[in-house]
Scaffold this active site. Structure first.
Site, PDB file in Angstrom:
ATOM      1  N   ASN A  57      23.108  30.451  51.857  1.00  0.00           N
ATOM      2  CA  ASN A  57      22.174  31.236  52.670  1.00  0.00           C
ATOM      3  C   ASN A  57      20.782  31.075  52.064  1.00  0.00           C
ATOM      4  OD1 ASN A  57      20.734  33.106  54.106  1.00  0.00           O
ATOM      5  ND2 ASN A  57      21.809  34.904  53.316  1.00  0.00           N
ATOM      6  N   TRP A  58      20.008  30.230  52.702  1.00  0.00           N
ATOM      7  CA  TRP A  58      18.682  29.918  52.154  1.00  0.00           C
ATOM      8  C   TRP A  58      17.658  31.024  52.381  1.00  0.00           C
ATOM      9  CZ3 TRP A  58      17.093  24.079  52.887  1.00  0.00           C
ATOM     10  CH2 TRP A  58      17.845  23.312  51.983  1.00  0.00           C
ATOM     11  N   LYS A  59      17.991  31.966  53.267  1.00  0.00           N
ATOM     12  CA  LYS A  59      17.036  33.028  53.600  1.00  0.00           C
ATOM     13  C   LYS A  59      15.695  32.396  53.994  1.00  0.00           C
ATOM     14  CE  LYS A  59      19.763  35.940  50.654  1.00  0.00           C
ATOM     15  NZ  LYS A  59      19.873  37.071  49.735  1.00  0.00           N
ATOM     16  N   HIS A  61      23.773  40.564  58.085  1.00  0.00           N
ATOM     17  CA  HIS A  61      23.411  40.451  56.666  1.00  0.00           C
ATOM     18  C   HIS A  61      22.697  41.731  56.222  1.00  0.00           C
ATOM     19  CE1 HIS A  61      21.441  39.210  52.989  1.00  0.00           C
ATOM     20  NE2 HIS A  61      22.389  38.301  52.894  1.00  0.00           N
ATOM     21  N   GLU A  93      20.176  42.243  54.512  1.00  0.00           N
ATOM     22  CA  GLU A  93      18.707  42.229  54.655  1.00  0.00           C
ATOM     23  C   GLU A  93      18.306  42.525  56.100  1.00  0.00           C
ATOM     24  OE1 GLU A  93      18.139  38.507  52.594  1.00  0.00           O
ATOM     25  OE2 GLU A  93      18.770  39.541  50.772  1.00  0.00           O
ATOM     26  N   GLU A 128      29.562  41.843  50.644  1.00  0.00           N
ATOM     27  CA  GLU A 128      28.380  41.678  49.810  1.00  0.00           C
ATOM     28  C   GLU A 128      27.832  43.049  49.413  1.00  0.00           C
ATOM     29  OE1 GLU A 128      26.343  37.678  50.579  1.00  0.00           O
ATOM     30  OE2 GLU A 128      25.741  38.962  52.241  1.00  0.00           O
ATOM     31  N   GLY A 182      20.869  39.295  44.979  1.00  0.00           N
ATOM     32  CA  GLY A 182      19.583  38.884  44.422  1.00  0.00           C
ATOM     33  C   GLY A 182      19.182  39.657  43.177  1.00  0.00           C
ATOM     34  N   SER A 241      24.814  37.549  44.046  1.00  0.00           N
ATOM     35  CA  SER A 241      24.559  36.917  42.750  1.00  0.00           C
ATOM     36  C   SER A 241      25.684  35.988  42.275  1.00  0.00           C
ATOM     37  CB  SER A 241      24.265  37.972  41.683  1.00  0.00           C
ATOM     38  OG  SER A 241      23.090  38.698  42.024  1.00  0.00           O
ATOM     39  N   GLY A 257      23.195  32.993  47.890  1.00  0.00           N
ATOM     40  CA  GLY A 257      21.774  32.987  48.190  1.00  0.00           C
ATOM     41  C   GLY A 257      21.026  32.165  47.151  1.00  0.00           C
ATOM     42  N   GLY A 258      20.457  32.844  46.173  1.00  0.00           N
ATOM     43  CA  GLY A 258      19.598  32.200  45.170  1.00  0.00           C
ATOM     44  C   GLY A 258      20.172  30.923  44.573  1.00  0.00           C
TER      45      GLY A 258
END
Ligand code: PGA
Length: 255
Positions: A8-10, A94, A96, A166, A172, A212, A233-234
């Protein structure tokens, strides 16, 4: 079951970076690994990356969608636009989207239905906030999210819906749920699913962990019973760390 790993590159990445990244995945022969790999890229990159993603043997996904087909919805994107852009998966709900952009369970459900009816596959995200966890409400919150998104949804077959647990406090932040705690939640989610869609369907549904995940913690998480992959993600932004995580998911045991 095949495990599932999503990047997930956001709101990160560019066309140039994306193409180089896919080249790395192709060179590493990701295609031959027994795992479904999906890159959830920003909307504008989807058509740019579609062909190279196919060549690398991975699928392309969007990070969100709107449930209406067309019309006066400035800034939104429809399922047919996503299909035309070359994507076959989409993330729905998600944290976010829920917490920064105010999406509620009803909207998440409408999006999920629209995605599945259009022939997209979906990753449905659920997870509790830190204050909900601290108030002892984790199970109630997550169960409510799962039920309100999926209850009575005939299209929700295990081939087409992946659930992502999640915990919001782990996204993150560098903090993640211990493998034991994640596995416990996955077991609960599977039992709620079983009540809704039956034991067979629940057994075949992939429930993946996000928050994470990185190359260091992935091996332990991914060998736990009931953890069928990861949404990253990251640590998915760099090809080499994402490749390491993909490899950890390949050692996922059958259950
Ligand atoms: P993270 O993000 O790996 O950076 O914690 C996960 C996610 O939001 O899906």
């Amino acid at each position: 079951m095949r495990s599932f790993v999503g990047a997930n590159w956001k709101m990160n990445g560019s066309g140039v970076e994306g193409l180089a990244y896919l080249e790395r995945l192709k060179d590493s022969d990701v295609e031959s690994e027994p795992v479904d790999v999906v890159l959830f890229a920003p909307f504008t990159l989807l058509p740019v990356l579609a062909e190279d993603a196919r060549e690398a043997g991975i699928s392309l996904g969007a990070q969100d969608l709107y449930w209406q087909d067309r019309g006066a919805f400035t800034g939104e994107i429809s399922t047919s636009m996503l299909l035309e852009a070359g994507c076959s998966w989409v993330i729905v709900g998600h944290s976010e989207r829920r917490n920064l952009f105010g999406e509620d369970d009803e909207l998440v459900r409408l999006k999920l239905i629209a995605a599945l009816r259009a022939g997209l596959r979906a990753v449905l995200c659920v997870g509790e906030l830190l204050e909900e966890r601290e108030a002892g409400r984790t199970e109630e919150v997550v169960k409510g999210q799962v039920l309100r998104a999926l209850e009575g949804l005939e299209e929700a077959d295990p081939d087409r819906v992946v659930l992502a647990y999640e915990p919001v406090w782990a996204i993150g932040t560098g903090r993640n749920a211990t493998p034991d705690e994640a596995a416990r939640m996955h077991g609960l989610i599977r039992s709620w699913l079983s009540d809704m869609i039956g034991e067979m369907g629940a057994k075949d549904t992939r429930i993946i962990y996000g928050g994470s995940v990185n190359p260091e913690n992935a091996p332990d998480l991914m060998t736990r019973e009931g953890i069928d992959g990861a949404l990253v993600g990251g640590a998915s932004l760099g090809a080499s760390s994402f490749l390491q995580i993909i490899r950890s998911c390949c050692h996922h045991h059958e259950h």
